[in-house]
Design a protein around this motif. Structure first.
Motif, PDB file in Angstrom:
ATOM      1  N   TYR A 177       6.423 -26.187  14.301  1.00 48.64           N
ATOM      2  CA  TYR A 177       7.827 -26.017  13.018  1.00 48.64           C
ATOM      3  C   TYR A 177       6.090 -26.859  12.008  1.00 48.64           C
ATOM      4  O   TYR A 177       7.186 -26.601  11.044  1.00 48.64           O
ATOM      5  N   ARG A 178       5.301 -27.501  12.097  1.00 44.50           N
ATOM      6  CA  ARG A 178       4.039 -27.799  11.399  1.00 44.50           C
ATOM      7  C   ARG A 178       3.987 -26.900  10.586  1.00 44.50           C
ATOM      8  O   ARG A 178       3.955 -27.057   9.000  1.00 44.50           O
ATOM      9  N   TRP A 179       3.559 -25.841  10.913  1.00 40.25           N
ATOM     10  CA  TRP A 179       2.567 -24.720  10.355  1.00 40.25           C
ATOM     11  C   TRP A 179       3.669 -23.163  10.180  1.00 40.25           C
ATOM     12  O   TRP A 179       3.763 -22.640   8.797  1.00 40.25           O
ATOM     13  N   TRP A 180       4.699 -23.080  10.492  1.00 42.47           N
ATOM     14  CA  TRP A 180       5.973 -22.398  10.151  1.00 42.47           C
ATOM     15  C   TRP A 180       6.857 -22.486  10.671  1.00 42.47           C
ATOM     16  O   TRP A 180       7.457 -23.692  11.045  1.00 42.47           O
ATOM     17  N   SER A 181       7.778 -21.789  10.079  1.00 42.76           N
ATOM     18  CA  SER A 181       9.178 -22.327   9.602  1.00 42.76           C
ATOM     19  C   SER A 181      10.288 -22.180  10.431  1.00 42.76           C
ATOM     20  O   SER A 181      11.187 -22.342  10.701  1.00 42.76           O
ATOM     21  N   SER A 182       9.442 -20.540  11.290  1.00 42.57           N
ATOM     22  CA  SER A 182      10.852 -20.105  12.663  1.00 42.57           C
ATOM     23  C   SER A 182       9.779 -19.250  13.395  1.00 42.57           C
ATOM     24  O   SER A 182       8.506 -18.792  12.899  1.00 42.57           O
ATOM     25  N   LYS A 183      10.633 -18.670  14.622  1.00 39.00           N
ATOM     26  CA  LYS A 183       9.987 -17.551  14.952  1.00 39.00           C
ATOM     27  C   LYS A 183       9.407 -16.230  14.453  1.00 39.00           C
ATOM     28  O   LYS A 183       8.363 -15.709  14.667  1.00 39.00           O
ATOM     29  N   VAL A 212      -0.534 -20.090  19.166  1.00 41.09           N
ATOM     30  CA  VAL A 212       0.487 -19.789  19.109  1.00 41.09           C
ATOM     31  C   VAL A 212       0.870 -18.348  18.482  1.00 41.09           C
ATOM     32  O   VAL A 212       1.948 -17.353  19.559  1.00 41.09           O
ATOM     33  N   LEU A 213       0.189 -17.452  18.106  1.00 40.08           N
ATOM     34  CA  LEU A 213       0.387 -16.276  17.413  1.00 40.08           C
ATOM     35  C   LEU A 213      -0.375 -15.903  18.793  1.00 40.08           C
ATOM     36  O   LEU A 213       0.901 -14.894  18.729  1.00 40.08           O
ATOM     37  N   GLU A 214      -0.353 -15.952  19.841  1.00 41.93           N
ATOM     38  CA  GLU A 214      -0.784 -14.717  21.409  1.00 41.93           C
ATOM     39  C   GLU A 214       0.107 -15.157  22.235  1.00 41.93           C
ATOM     40  O   GLU A 214       0.540 -13.927  22.548  1.00 41.93           O
ATOM     41  N   ALA A 215       0.712 -16.411  22.300  1.00 41.78           N
ATOM     42  CA  ALA A 215       2.056 -16.870  22.795  1.00 41.78           C
ATOM     43  C   ALA A 215       3.648 -15.738  22.095  1.00 41.78           C
ATOM     44  O   ALA A 215       3.852 -15.191  23.343  1.00 41.78           O
ATOM     45  N   ALA A 216       3.137 -15.479  21.616  1.00 44.75           N
ATOM     46  CA  ALA A 216       3.842 -14.973  20.156  1.00 44.75           C
ATOM     47  C   ALA A 216       4.609 -13.722  20.683  1.00 44.75           C
ATOM     48  O   ALA A 216       5.205 -13.309  21.034  1.00 44.75           O
ATOM     49  N   ASP A 217       2.993 -12.973  20.586  1.00 42.95           N
ATOM     50  CA  ASP A 217       3.284 -11.428  20.814  1.00 42.95           C
ATOM     51  C   ASP A 217       3.651 -11.233  22.176  1.00 42.95           C
ATOM     52  O   ASP A 217       4.000 -10.107  22.215  1.00 42.95           O
ATOM     53  N   ASP A 218       3.052 -12.326  22.813  1.00 40.40           N
ATOM     54  CA  ASP A 218       2.606 -12.155  24.615  1.00 40.40           C
ATOM     55  C   ASP A 218       4.517 -12.066  24.938  1.00 40.40           C
ATOM     56  O   ASP A 218       4.945 -10.794  25.171  1.00 40.40           O
ATOM     57  N   LEU A 219       5.090 -13.216  23.987  1.00 41.06           N
ATOM     58  CA  LEU A 219       6.711 -12.910  24.967  1.00 41.06           C
ATOM     59  C   LEU A 219       7.385 -11.814  24.095  1.00 41.06           C
ATOM     60  O   LEU A 219       8.118 -11.121  25.037  1.00 41.06           O
ATOM     61  N   LEU A 220       6.352 -11.723  23.035  1.00 43.79           N
ATOM     62  CA  LEU A 220       7.719 -10.585  22.659  1.00 43.79           C
ATOM     63  C   LEU A 220       7.792  -9.082  23.748  1.00 43.79           C
ATOM     64  O   LEU A 220       8.080  -8.255  23.391  1.00 43.79           O
ATOM     65  N   VAL A 221       6.781  -8.867  23.665  1.00 39.90           N
ATOM     66  CA  VAL A 221       5.753  -7.295  24.397  1.00 39.90           C
ATOM     67  C   VAL A 221       7.074  -7.873  25.533  1.00 39.90           C
ATOM     68  O   VAL A 221       7.322  -6.874  26.282  1.00 39.90           O
ATOM     69  N   GLU A 222       6.482  -9.132  26.826  1.00 37.32           N
ATOM     70  CA  GLU A 222       6.964  -8.970  27.407  1.00 37.32           C
ATOM     71  C   GLU A 222       8.480  -9.162  28.080  1.00 37.32           C
ATOM     72  O   GLU A 222       8.859  -8.766  28.733  1.00 37.32           O
ATOM     73  N   ARG A 223       9.223  -9.735  27.010  1.00 36.11           N
ATOM     74  CA  ARG A 223      10.349 -10.195  27.101  1.00 36.11           C
ATOM     75  C   ARG A 223      11.975  -9.504  25.708  1.00 36.11           C
ATOM     76  O   ARG A 223      12.845  -9.999  25.861  1.00 36.11           O
ATOM     77  N   GLY A 224      10.940  -9.011  24.800  1.00 39.55           N
ATOM     78  CA  GLY A 224      12.120  -8.507  23.728  1.00 39.55           C
ATOM     79  C   GLY A 224      11.754  -9.581  22.487  1.00 39.55           C
ATOM     80  O   GLY A 224      11.721 -11.164  23.512  1.00 39.55           O
ATOM     81  N   PHE A 225      12.693  -9.681  22.371  1.00 36.54           N
ATOM     82  CA  PHE A 225      12.915 -10.255  20.558  1.00 36.54           C
ATOM     83  C   PHE A 225      13.554 -11.969  21.228  1.00 36.54           C
ATOM     84  O   PHE A 225      13.324 -12.459  20.637  1.00 36.54           O
ATOM     85  N   ALA A 226      14.463 -11.518  21.331  1.00 39.16           N
ATOM     86  CA  ALA A 226      15.259 -12.548  22.355  1.00 39.16           C
ATOM     87  C   ALA A 226      14.313 -13.725  22.960  1.00 39.16           C
ATOM     88  O   ALA A 226      15.075 -14.497  23.548  1.00 39.16           O
ATOM     89  N   GLY A 227      13.852 -13.150  23.431  1.00 38.34           N
ATOM     90  CA  GLY A 227      12.842 -13.553  24.717  1.00 38.34           C
ATOM     91  C   GLY A 227      11.834 -14.458  24.059  1.00 38.34           C
ATOM     92  O   GLY A 227      11.142 -15.019  25.133  1.00 38.34           O
ATOM     93  N   VAL A 228      11.614 -14.654  22.782  1.00 37.43           N
ATOM     94  CA  VAL A 228      10.835 -15.523  21.716  1.00 37.43           C
ATOM     95  C   VAL A 228      11.444 -16.807  21.477  1.00 37.43           C
ATOM     96  O   VAL A 228      12.242 -16.459  20.492  1.00 37.43           O
ATOM     97  N   THR A 229      11.705 -17.317  21.999  1.00 36.08           N
ATOM     98  CA  THR A 229      11.743 -18.986  21.070  1.00 36.08           C
ATOM     99  C   THR A 229      10.985 -19.738  21.280  1.00 36.08           C
ATOM    100  O   THR A 229       9.765 -20.411  21.930  1.00 36.08           O
ATOM    101  N   ILE A 230      10.997 -20.633  19.655  1.00 33.01           N
ATOM    102  CA  ILE A 230      10.320 -21.704  20.360  1.00 33.01           C
ATOM    103  C   ILE A 230       9.260 -22.408  20.961  1.00 33.01           C
ATOM    104  O   ILE A 230       8.578 -22.400  21.208  1.00 33.01           O
TER     105      ILE A 230
END
Lengths: 204, 204, 204, 204
Positions: free
Chosen positions: A59-65, A26-44
């Motif tokens: 959602y079990r472990w984090w409350s939001s993106k 999850v952490l890596e995917a979020a990182d990658d998406l941010l770099v590749e597509r910007g903040f709006a491109g990061v979705t749960i």
DNA sequence: TCTTAAGCGAGACGGTACGTCCGGTCTTGAA
DNA sequence: TTCAAGACCGGACGTACCGTCTCGCTTAAGA
């Protein structure tokens, strides 16, 4: 995590504690998406899909993106920024500031930091967490060379370190986050030079 | 609504030119929503509903909610910030900086500015427009007292004004947008004091 | 609405009234999915995908997948079942019952009817709508031949038509919905025969 | 169950054989949930939570919630319906039919039966199990009085008992499951009367 | 007596569908 | 030509359950 671990093989579900594999993915995917597509491109949903993880697991472990990005930042930050402890104060400050500029403008965690700083403008709760968990450690690193300088007598013992940090890094963050101007070494070096010039003045 | 007058209700449509009424209503609605509910609470549908305007009317004239907010900011900004031209340089700078701090942290357009600065971290196009249309004018105001000071010989003619502005306002924006610390007059006064102390040094 | 229509070409959005194209596509998709995959295979998302329609468009006009199926049933039912009006009462009843059996067990709307009857067991609201909108018209068709028979003197004028309908079609529905036994013509013919035999008895 | 026992806590595990306590708790929880919240309110997770049982324990012994309900029905049914064997055929049939009507419309197992009959419309596998395990025993009970009547000469020996059962109970189930009309004693009595009237006719 | 394997509670996991919100596009009829 | 109105397709939200899995405890049969 390495030796022995609870189980070598991937598994689904575990009475005691969560899946480290899912957390990392999850952490890596979020990182990658941010770099590749910007903040709006990061979705749960996007994170879940790329990480090969169920939405509910996020959602079990984090409350939001934002929560995911904060944890990703904290995980990655450490390896990037440790202020140097060699040479004289001027050299140490120059190195630290220019490294900081590079960190903020050229690295993946720097991009995460900028996104979180942006989101902090929109949401006071994000702002609070951002300041406590992301900015705090960074600022501690910014203070470190100055604290050492005070200890070593390179700076007067009554120096206001918080104000000093604001003076040194404020213009840097201003360029990065507000004006968008590049932050070359000449700029950070000049900041250090002005700052040190003042310490040699009789006034204060 | 039915019988009588040419029309009891506001007009719908106008063969020649756009409705100034609609424009104002949209800008105000956006402003209000931002202040009341934060950036996430500003939605095109929400603006349209509150302004009593059709979504399409918004899309006809603006490209996004950010576009609306930029226009709202530009409309409002002018009336808040005009740097003073009385007293000596120190006084003028002190007044300008403390007014700027107040503008950013306490006024409605200041809130819009912070929201736009935040969104600029997420979207390069927003960043470009934000810098050109919102930050540009503000920064011009920040330069003004320094330019006058050069003309009047209060500052050396070869002063790097851009760098000077970065030094003066950088720490201020850093506090407002990054650390979230308050920005009291002591802080802005100290910034001015340090800045002027340097101009009296032989170096540079 | 038929000839010429407001527009030959597909369109999105329409101030006055909904898209007939979307309505038809949804009803057909629901029908098809029910026949192909059974009731559990009918999902709002599945209908939307197959109909090429947004989920929200379904929720705008229908409250649930059951609502969609009821409308689909009502739309289709009419063309299948019109009780015959030729020959004597026995012939008319035989034809009607055997057609009804075929309708329930062999046609697409029949499958929808059985699914709705099933769902009516789970939800009182569905039950109410099912009885009013699906069963009602069907039962009216069941009564029709008997009403005509009374008018024509083929049945005594004090016949309890509701009870007669229950006697005639009850065993049919019982087989279709409960025992799952086939419903051959011999069965429906025997039902008619017994029913008519009773009308010739002196008792009642 | 609390103080004293060989163990304060409920036992977990048993090398040989399943926990009867868990079995009962699951069946009761399913029954209760069905009555309280309807079929949609019965979920495996809900049953597990209410029964104080792990989900896996349910899946170990049952394949679905329908499977649980079938077993619950079979467990409960017996105690409700035993056709009477006193009085003449008419009396016995009247009693049996009116008891059946009461069972279906007023008792908890009756509610389970209706829910399963509903679900049988959606799923052929459920239909098969429902007919074999729930309907079969009930229908055997429905045949019983008729079989005895044949033995005792109250009915002709060549009577088609299956058809007779369909005639007798079909309208009853039709009312319960389809039209939702109430099933008063007058109705069941009338069914019996018509049925017996036919047996006295010379035809057949 | 001591293993040891089955049943159990708990609950995390990858999924599917839910019903809602909003984005941005399109069409209509009135002004 | 613009406006209010609002239906349309699309996509993400956060939730509820599904059925599978792993875990560590409890328990009793049999080595």
């Amino acid at each position: 995590m390495s030796e022995g671990g609870p189980s070598r093989t991937a598994h689904h579900g575990n009475r005691h504690g969560r899946s480290e594999r899912a957390r990392q993915a999850v952490l890596e995917a979020a990182d990658d998406l941010l770099v590749e597509r910007g903040f709006a491109g990061v979705t749960i949903e996007g994170i879940a899909a790329r990480a090969g993880v169920a939405k509910q697991t996020i959602y079990r472990w984090w409350s939001s993106k934002v929560d995911v990005l904060i944890e990703a930042f904290v995980d990655d930050m450490a390896q990037y920024l440790t202020p140097p402890d060699e040479g004289d104060l001027e050299h140490r400050l120059r190195t630290h500031l220019s490294r900081s500029a590079r960190f903020l403008t050229r690295t993946a965690p720097g991009a995460v930091f900028r996104a979180l700083a942006g989101q902090a403008q929109h949401d006071p709760e994000v702002a609070a967490r951002f300041r406590a968990e992301c900015l705090g450690p960074l600022r501690a690193l910014d203070r470190l060379p100055l604290e050492r300088a005070v200890e070593r007598g390179e700076l007067p013992p009554d120096t206001d370190l918080d104000f000093a940090v604001d003076q040194l890094v404020g213009p840097l963050y201003y360029r990065v986050l507000v004006t968008g101007h590049p932050v070359p070494e000449e700029f950070t070096d000049a900041l250090v030079e002005r700052f040190l010039a003042l310490t040699r003045l009789p006034i204060q």
